[in-house]
Design a protein around this motif. Sequence first.
Motif, PDB file in Angstrom:
ATOM      1  N   GLY A  97       0.799  -1.215   0.000  1.00 57.68           N
ATOM      2  CA  GLY A  97       0.000   0.000   0.000  1.00 57.68           C
ATOM      3  C   GLY A  97       0.833   1.268   0.000  1.00 57.68           C
ATOM      4  N   SER A  98       2.124   1.157   0.304  1.00 61.01           N
ATOM      5  CA  SER A  98       2.971   2.347   0.257  1.00 61.01           C
ATOM      6  C   SER A  98       3.239   2.708  -1.201  1.00 61.01           C
ATOM      7  N   SER A  99       3.352   3.978  -1.474  1.00 57.48           N
ATOM      8  CA  SER A  99       3.491   4.444  -2.855  1.00 57.48           C
ATOM      9  C   SER A  99       4.888   4.173  -3.391  1.00 57.48           C
ATOM     10  N   GLU A 100       4.986   4.129  -4.712  1.00 56.59           N
ATOM     11  CA  GLU A 100       6.281   3.936  -5.352  1.00 56.59           C
ATOM     12  C   GLU A 100       7.223   5.103  -5.050  1.00 56.59           C
ATOM     13  N   ASP A 101       6.675   6.307  -4.989  1.00 60.39           N
ATOM     14  CA  ASP A 101       7.514   7.464  -4.703  1.00 60.39           C
ATOM     15  C   ASP A 101       8.104   7.371  -3.305  1.00 60.39           C
ATOM     16  N   PHE A 102       7.313   6.936  -2.343  1.00 63.63           N
ATOM     17  CA  PHE A 102       7.827   6.813  -0.977  1.00 63.63           C
ATOM     18  C   PHE A 102       8.868   5.703  -0.903  1.00 63.63           C
ATOM     19  N   ARG A 103       8.608   4.599  -1.579  1.00 62.54           N
ATOM     20  CA  ARG A 103       9.590   3.504  -1.617  1.00 62.54           C
ATOM     21  C   ARG A 103      10.912   3.990  -2.205  1.00 62.54           C
ATOM     22  N   SER A 104      10.824   4.748  -3.280  1.00 61.23           N
ATOM     23  CA  SER A 104      12.030   5.264  -3.928  1.00 61.23           C
ATOM     24  C   SER A 104      12.774   6.212  -2.989  1.00 61.23           C
ATOM     25  N   PHE A 105      12.034   7.060  -2.297  1.00 59.81           N
ATOM     26  CA  PHE A 105      12.652   8.019  -1.382  1.00 59.81           C
ATOM     27  C   PHE A 105      13.428   7.280  -0.288  1.00 59.81           C
ATOM     28  N   ILE A 106      12.810   6.259   0.303  1.00 57.72           N
ATOM     29  CA  ILE A 106      13.470   5.495   1.362  1.00 57.72           C
ATOM     30  C   ILE A 106      14.698   4.768   0.810  1.00 57.72           C
ATOM     31  N   GLU A 107      14.594   4.241  -0.407  1.00 56.77           N
ATOM     32  CA  GLU A 107      15.749   3.573  -1.022  1.00 56.77           C
ATOM     33  C   GLU A 107      16.909   4.551  -1.213  1.00 56.77           C
ATOM     34  N   CYS A 108      16.606   5.777  -1.570  1.00 56.06           N
ATOM     35  CA  CYS A 108      17.666   6.777  -1.757  1.00 56.06           C
ATOM     36  C   CYS A 108      18.361   7.108  -0.439  1.00 56.06           C
ATOM     37  N   CYS A 109      17.661   6.949   0.677  1.00 50.04           N
ATOM     38  CA  CYS A 109      18.239   7.206   2.001  1.00 50.04           C
ATOM     39  C   CYS A 109      19.002   5.995   2.529  1.00 50.04           C
ATOM     40  N   LEU A 110      18.520   4.791   2.231  1.00 47.60           N
ATOM     41  CA  LEU A 110      19.042   3.583   2.872  1.00 47.60           C
ATOM     42  C   LEU A 110      19.922   2.747   1.945  1.00 47.60           C
ATOM     43  N   GLN A 111      20.678   3.406   1.084  1.00 49.78           N
ATOM     44  CA  GLN A 111      21.680   2.697   0.302  1.00 49.78           C
ATOM     45  C   GLN A 111      22.819   2.280   1.227  1.00 49.78           C
ATOM     46  N   LYS A 112      23.257   1.023   1.134  1.00 50.24           N
ATOM     47  CA  LYS A 112      24.336   0.560   2.008  1.00 50.24           C
ATOM     48  C   LYS A 112      25.637   1.316   1.750  1.00 50.24           C
ATOM     49  N   GLU A 113      25.932   1.622   0.503  1.00 51.05           N
ATOM     50  CA  GLU A 113      27.133   2.385   0.175  1.00 51.05           C
ATOM     51  C   GLU A 113      26.830   3.870   0.314  1.00 51.05           C
ATOM     52  N   SER A 114      27.599   4.539   1.165  1.00 51.94           N
ATOM     53  CA  SER A 114      27.311   5.949   1.444  1.00 51.94           C
ATOM     54  C   SER A 114      27.370   6.811   0.189  1.00 51.94           C
ATOM     55  N   SER A 115      28.231   6.460  -0.766  1.00 49.24           N
ATOM     56  CA  SER A 115      28.381   7.269  -1.984  1.00 49.24           C
ATOM     57  C   SER A 115      27.125   7.224  -2.854  1.00 49.24           C
ATOM     58  N   LYS A 116      26.277   6.224  -2.654  1.00 51.48           N
ATOM     59  CA  LYS A 116      25.062   6.085  -3.456  1.00 51.48           C
ATOM     60  C   LYS A 116      23.851   6.769  -2.817  1.00 51.48           C
ATOM     61  N   ARG A 117      23.982   7.168  -1.567  1.00 55.49           N
ATOM     62  CA  ARG A 117      22.888   7.869  -0.914  1.00 55.49           C
ATOM     63  C   ARG A 117      22.749   9.280  -1.473  1.00 55.49           C
ATOM     64  N   TRP A 118      21.534   9.731  -1.606  1.00 55.34           N
ATOM     65  CA  TRP A 118      21.308  11.094  -2.045  1.00 55.34           C
ATOM     66  C   TRP A 118      21.686  12.051  -0.926  1.00 55.34           C
ATOM     67  N   THR A 119      22.098  13.247  -1.296  1.00 57.60           N
ATOM     68  CA  THR A 119      22.374  14.281  -0.302  1.00 57.60           C
ATOM     69  C   THR A 119      21.065  14.924   0.141  1.00 57.60           C
ATOM     70  N   ALA A 120      21.136  15.720   1.196  1.00 63.70           N
ATOM     71  CA  ALA A 120      19.944  16.419   1.665  1.00 63.70           C
ATOM     72  C   ALA A 120      19.376  17.320   0.570  1.00 63.70           C
ATOM     73  N   SER A 121      20.242  18.026  -0.137  1.00 59.01           N
ATOM     74  CA  SER A 121      19.776  18.921  -1.205  1.00 59.01           C
ATOM     75  C   SER A 121      19.119  18.149  -2.342  1.00 59.01           C
ATOM     76  N   GLN A 122      19.692  16.988  -2.693  1.00 56.90           N
ATOM     77  CA  GLN A 122      19.091  16.176  -3.748  1.00 56.90           C
ATOM     78  C   GLN A 122      17.729  15.629  -3.325  1.00 56.90           C
ATOM     79  N   LEU A 123      17.629  15.192  -2.079  1.00 54.10           N
ATOM     80  CA  LEU A 123      16.366  14.627  -1.607  1.00 54.10           C
ATOM     81  C   LEU A 123      15.248  15.665  -1.579  1.00 54.10           C
TER      82      LEU A 123
END
Length: 320
Positions: A280-306
């Motif tokens: 039931g969670s939206s695709e946009d929310f799933r994508s947002f959480i994935e951008c935050c919870l990347q195991k490799e720090s270099s792949k995480r979005w920055t605050a400005s990007q988010l």
Amino acid sequence: MAVVRNRRPFNLRLPLPETFDRRPCFNPPLPPTATTTASSGSGTAVAYSDLEKINVLGHGNGGTVYKVRHKRTSKLYALKVVHADTDSTIRRQIFREMEILRRTDSPHIVRCYGIFEKPSGDVEILMEYMGAGSLDTLLHAKGTFSEDQLARVARQILKGLSYLHALKIVHRDIKPSNLLVNANMEVKIADFGVSKIMCRSLDSCNSYVGTCAYMSPERFDPDSCGGNYNVYAGDIWSLGLTLLELYVGHFPFLPAGQRPDWATLMCAICFGDRPSLPDGSSEDFRSFIECCLQKESSKRWTASQLLTHPFLSKYPASES
């Protein structure tokens, strides 16, 4: 519980903590300067004698926080009191928080209106009163947050993190209880006791401080990336876990009500799968959480990007 896979040898250079509580780092404190008045933020001075205590708001981290009122203006504040006999490491945290509060001025950071350093050695910090408590308080009092509520929360925290990171300040302890809410439901970042000012480009954040449940994988195991990683990305990981916890109602790496030993938690964060979102969670929310919870720090979005992510664009901002 997240499934653990691809386990590799793990090297911890620091002893395992006994609890999930913060562990202090050991930067030297700033030299105290006694004062009995402080700026109110509006240009007028706040005299300590003009403040009257109303009640205790909470205890923790070696101090007591009081709700106080200005006798003449009736303005409400929060006063954090740390006594002279408090453990020396806690006092170091307080001096670090004082240094950062003196540097910051943002609507997304809990405002400091004055610092009183007493001849007795007591330190008292006069801060903005956040009458609705913390996000943790709201979660337990009112239940889980909807996606549109989380978008509003995320936008405000990200603006605060973007501001801090631009000042080269890493918070290192983003979690629901350190994100305070005022009567207008504005969310602001608080508690800078384990934060760090990155004075030099080669500074690291390998010190084991903060609340380990919200630590990113590279902070558990800096050797996995040669000790070189985006130090600000740890705050983004913590934000992702915080939002997910507000959405599902419990710490997302564990079943509701479970409190594991530290090693189990470390394995789940470093080697386990990313926590799954409910149906039931939206695709946009799933994508947002994935951008935050990347195991490799270099792949995480920055605050400005988010702040430009479609999940936030979906829910227009109501605040300035």
